[in-house]
Design an enzyme around this catalytic site. Structure first.
Site, short mmCIF file in Angstrom:
data_model
loop_
_atom_site.label_atom_id
_atom_site.label_comp_id
_atom_site.label_asym_id
_atom_site.label_seq_id
_atom_site.Cartn_x
_atom_site.Cartn_y
_atom_site.Cartn_z
N CYS A 64 87.66 -62.99 -7.15
CA CYS A 64 87.77 -63.80 -5.68
C CYS A 64 89.43 -64.16 -5.44
O CYS A 64 90.12 -64.34 -6.42
CB CYS A 64 87.01 -64.95 -5.54
SG CYS A 64 87.17 -65.97 -4.05
N CYS A 118 87.08 -73.37 -9.63
CA CYS A 118 86.21 -72.25 -9.71
C CYS A 118 86.44 -71.36 -10.64
O CYS A 118 87.65 -70.68 -10.82
CB CYS A 118 85.76 -71.67 -8.10
SG CYS A 118 84.72 -70.32 -8.21
N CYS A 132 78.92 -70.02 -10.60
CA CYS A 132 79.60 -68.53 -10.35
C CYS A 132 80.80 -68.24 -11.54
O CYS A 132 81.42 -69.24 -11.68
CB CYS A 132 80.47 -68.73 -8.92
SG CYS A 132 80.14 -70.06 -7.90
N SER A 191 82.36 -73.89 2.91
CA SER A 191 82.59 -74.90 1.65
C SER A 191 84.18 -75.58 2.00
O SER A 191 84.99 -75.08 2.01
CB SER A 191 82.99 -73.87 0.48
OG SER A 191 81.88 -73.14 -0.17
N LEU A 192 83.83 -76.87 2.45
CA LEU A 192 84.75 -77.64 2.68
C LEU A 192 85.51 -78.29 1.35
O LEU A 192 86.92 -78.43 1.27
CB LEU A 192 84.24 -78.64 3.73
CG LEU A 192 85.34 -79.26 4.74
CD1 LEU A 192 85.99 -78.17 5.62
CD2 LEU A 192 84.44 -80.19 5.88
N HIS A 193 85.02 -79.13 0.89
CA HIS A 193 85.34 -79.86 -0.42
C HIS A 193 86.33 -81.04 -0.46
O HIS A 193 86.74 -81.63 -1.28
CB HIS A 193 85.84 -78.82 -1.40
CG HIS A 193 85.16 -77.73 -1.51
ND1 HIS A 193 83.70 -77.90 -1.64
CD2 HIS A 193 85.41 -76.23 -1.90
CE1 HIS A 193 82.96 -76.50 -1.99
NE2 HIS A 193 84.26 -75.62 -2.13
N GLU A 195 78.04 -61.33 -11.42
CA GLU A 195 76.84 -61.98 -12.02
C GLU A 195 75.87 -62.19 -10.60
O GLU A 195 76.35 -62.23 -9.73
CB GLU A 195 77.38 -63.25 -12.44
CG GLU A 195 78.18 -63.37 -13.54
CD GLU A 195 78.71 -64.51 -13.99
OE1 GLU A 195 78.18 -65.69 -13.55
OE2 GLU A 195 79.84 -64.82 -14.54
N ASN A 228 80.10 -78.59 -11.69
CA ASN A 228 79.71 -77.92 -13.01
C ASN A 228 80.90 -77.46 -13.79
O ASN A 228 81.37 -76.37 -13.14
CB ASN A 228 78.68 -76.59 -12.39
CG ASN A 228 77.86 -76.11 -13.43
OD1 ASN A 228 78.06 -76.56 -14.68
ND2 ASN A 228 76.95 -75.28 -13.18
N SER A 244 77.56 -68.30 2.43
CA SER A 244 78.60 -69.12 2.12
C SER A 244 80.08 -68.96 1.95
O SER A 244 80.34 -67.78 1.50
CB SER A 244 78.14 -69.77 0.72
OG SER A 244 79.19 -70.79 0.31
N CYS A 269 70.80 -65.18 -5.78
CA CYS A 269 72.03 -65.83 -5.54
C CYS A 269 72.89 -64.48 -5.86
O CYS A 269 72.92 -63.91 -7.04
CB CYS A 269 72.67 -67.07 -6.14
SG CYS A 269 74.32 -67.22 -5.83
N CYS A 292 90.29 -71.11 -5.21
CA CYS A 292 89.75 -72.57 -5.53
C CYS A 292 90.14 -73.02 -6.82
O CYS A 292 89.63 -72.45 -7.59
CB CYS A 292 88.17 -72.49 -5.08
SG CYS A 292 87.74 -72.07 -3.47
N GLY A 305 83.23 -64.12 -5.24
CA GLY A 305 83.62 -63.71 -4.11
C GLY A 305 83.54 -64.15 -3.07
O GLY A 305 82.88 -65.20 -2.83
N GLU A 306 84.30 -63.72 -1.92
CA GLU A 306 84.25 -64.34 -0.59
C GLU A 306 83.56 -63.43 0.37
O GLU A 306 84.20 -62.40 0.74
CB GLU A 306 85.79 -64.60 -0.16
CG GLU A 306 85.94 -65.02 1.17
CD GLU A 306 84.81 -66.23 1.65
OE1 GLU A 306 84.70 -67.01 1.17
OE2 GLU A 306 84.23 -65.90 2.79
N1 SAH Z 1 83.56 -68.13 -1.65
C1 SAH Z 1 82.10 -68.47 -1.14
C2 SAH Z 1 80.91 -68.15 -1.90
C3 SAH Z 1 81.12 -68.62 -3.27
S1 SAH Z 1 80.99 -69.88 -4.08
C4 SAH Z 1 82.58 -70.01 -0.80
O1 SAH Z 1 83.79 -70.46 -1.16
O2 SAH Z 1 81.81 -70.66 -0.26
C5 SAH Z 1 79.53 -70.96 -3.60
C6 SAH Z 1 79.90 -72.51 -3.84
O3 SAH Z 1 79.92 -72.99 -4.98
C7 SAH Z 1 81.13 -72.89 -3.14
O4 SAH Z 1 80.99 -74.12 -2.16
C8 SAH Z 1 82.12 -73.15 -4.08
O5 SAH Z 1 82.92 -73.93 -4.00
C9 SAH Z 1 80.90 -73.62 -5.45
N2 SAH Z 1 81.60 -73.71 -6.53
C10 SAH Z 1 82.46 -72.83 -7.37
N3 SAH Z 1 82.48 -73.24 -8.65
C11 SAH Z 1 81.63 -74.43 -8.51
C12 SAH Z 1 81.42 -75.19 -9.92
N4 SAH Z 1 81.85 -75.01 -11.08
N5 SAH Z 1 80.60 -76.01 -9.63
C13 SAH Z 1 80.10 -76.36 -8.56
N6 SAH Z 1 80.15 -75.57 -7.43
C14 SAH Z 1 81.08 -74.59 -7.45
#
Ligand code: SAH
Length: 350
Positions: free
Chosen positions: A109, A116, A332, A213-215, A89, A289, A190, A102, A113, A158-159
């Site tokens: 991936c 995701c 994503c 992406s720390l989270h 996508e 999301n 990212s 984007c 996570c 993807g990463e």
């Molecule tokens: N792999 C990379 C880039 C792809 S995701 C990364 O991890 O950064 C881009 C961002 O969207 C990341 O911060 C990811 O954690 C976040 N993300 C993934 N799924 C999501 C969702 N359902 N709602 C909100 N953010 C999301």
């Protein structure tokens, strides 16, 4: 031959060899990147014979547009299927002062996570430079004559740092003034946080914007949310991010997806502030999301506000990302899970 796989230098050599005219490469790229051409026939300053020959020997577009969705806020999303049947996508986002795309770098991936959609089935393969470039050019073709791309975010499936060579090839075309002409500063990569690749990016010394992406504010929680963290750990990622800042002078953004009741309390915010103290960091808070089939939920608006306030009070520059394109499953990997194999939905090729 997938023409978009070629760098400008390689295309020049190829044109020199094949047509005895290296400069034809610049004309072709001008048509593709700046004039948004859809095929060789449109390239009216190329001799007709050359256009026919190119049509015979080169493949320009390799994807099939499986779905094209448009949201009322101007967001558009393409679901592309490659000849091997794999789908990815990519998204166009229209905002008052920026027009962004984007893009994806892998099919699926491998980072794991938990929240995701992209990584639910692991990774199938890397995308090529041509496939990444094709996303950019197809999205660019969705713009009206008075619109211009200003930003690229590599935040699709993807990463990116697990496919860095292919990505850098595509970004070279994006940032080339004779390509899409988007400045490296307006190009955000990212990453989940792969320290050796972050250091490699730092050494290139190109001022791309880096987002990590720390989270989570600690390894205990991050190991649960981001599987790959078990092999790296937050400290090593922050050290690599510091090296990136030292090399490029560019502040790193830390992305933090707020998952209701999981990582969104004021205590989490306070620990995050502690972790980032003294670092020239920006924090981007992303309300989750929801993804069908996953148990994570959106945070409550008051918790988002409180989280941001805690960071603000501790002197950390914080932004809350607006959700865009929810109705077209713009996050994503979501659309891909809904539109099944071989199903054709509102196909509207660029
Ligand atoms: N792999 C990379 C880039 C792809 S995701 C990364 O991890 O950064 C881009 C961002 O969207 C990341 O911060 C990811 O954690 C976040 N993300 C993934 N799924 C999501 C969702 N359902 N709602 C909100 N953010 C999301």
């Amino acid at each position: 031959m997938h023409l978009l796989d070629y760098s400008s230098a390689d295309l020049r050599s190829w044109c020199a060899e094949r047509f005895g005219a290296g400069y034809r490469a610049d004309q072709i790229r001008h048509w593709l990147f700046q004039r948004r051409a859809g095929d060789f026939a449109e390239m009216s300053d190329l001799p007709r014979k050359l256009r026919d020959e190119l049509t015979d020997c080169c493949q320009l577009w390799t994807a099939d547009v499986r779905a094209h969705r448009q949201a009322s806020d101007g967001t558009e999303k393409l679901l592309l299927a490659w000849p091997d049947g794999e789908t990815i996508e990519c998204v166009l986002l229209r905002e008052p002062r920026r027009t962004s795309i984007c893009i994806s770098t892998q099919v699926g991936c491998a980072m794991g996570c938990a929240f995701c959609a992209s990584g639910l089935n692991g990774v199938s393969r890397n995308l090529t430079t041509g496939e990444i470039t094709e996303q950019m050019l197809r999205l660019n073709r969705l713009l009206g004559d008075d619109e211009r791309l200003s930003h690229i975010v590599v935040m699709g499936m993807g990463e990116p740092l697990a496919n860095l060579d292919a990505l850098l090839g595509a970004l070279a075309g994006a940032t080339d003034p004779k390509g899409l002409g988007i400045s490296a500063r307006r190009t955000t990569i990212s990453t989940v946080g792969l320290p050796p690749a972050i250091r490699r990016l730092a050494e290139l010394n190109v001022p791309y914007h880096l987002a990590v992406s720390l989270h989570a504010p600690d390894d205990e929680l991050r190991n649960r949310l981001v599987r790959v963290n078990r092999q790296t750990g937050i400290e090593e990622i922050l050290a690599a991010a510091d090296a990136f800042f030292q090399a490029t002078g560019r502040r790193v953004t830390f992305e933090y997806v707020l998952l209701g009741g999981v990582n969104d309390s004021p205590q989490h915010a306070s620990r995050l502030a502690h972790l980032l103290r003294g670092r020239p960091a920006l924090v981007n808070l992303i309300p989750y999301n929801p993804v069908a089939g996953l148990e994570f939920g959106t945070p409550r608006p008051e918790d988002v506000r409180e989280f941001a306030d805690v960071l603000d009070r501790r002197g950390i520059t914080t932004a809350v990302r607006k959700r865009k394109g929810d109705r077209i499953d713009a996050a994503c990997g979501q659309l891909r899970r809904i539109v099944g194999e071989g199903q054709s939905v509102t196909v509207d090729p660029p």
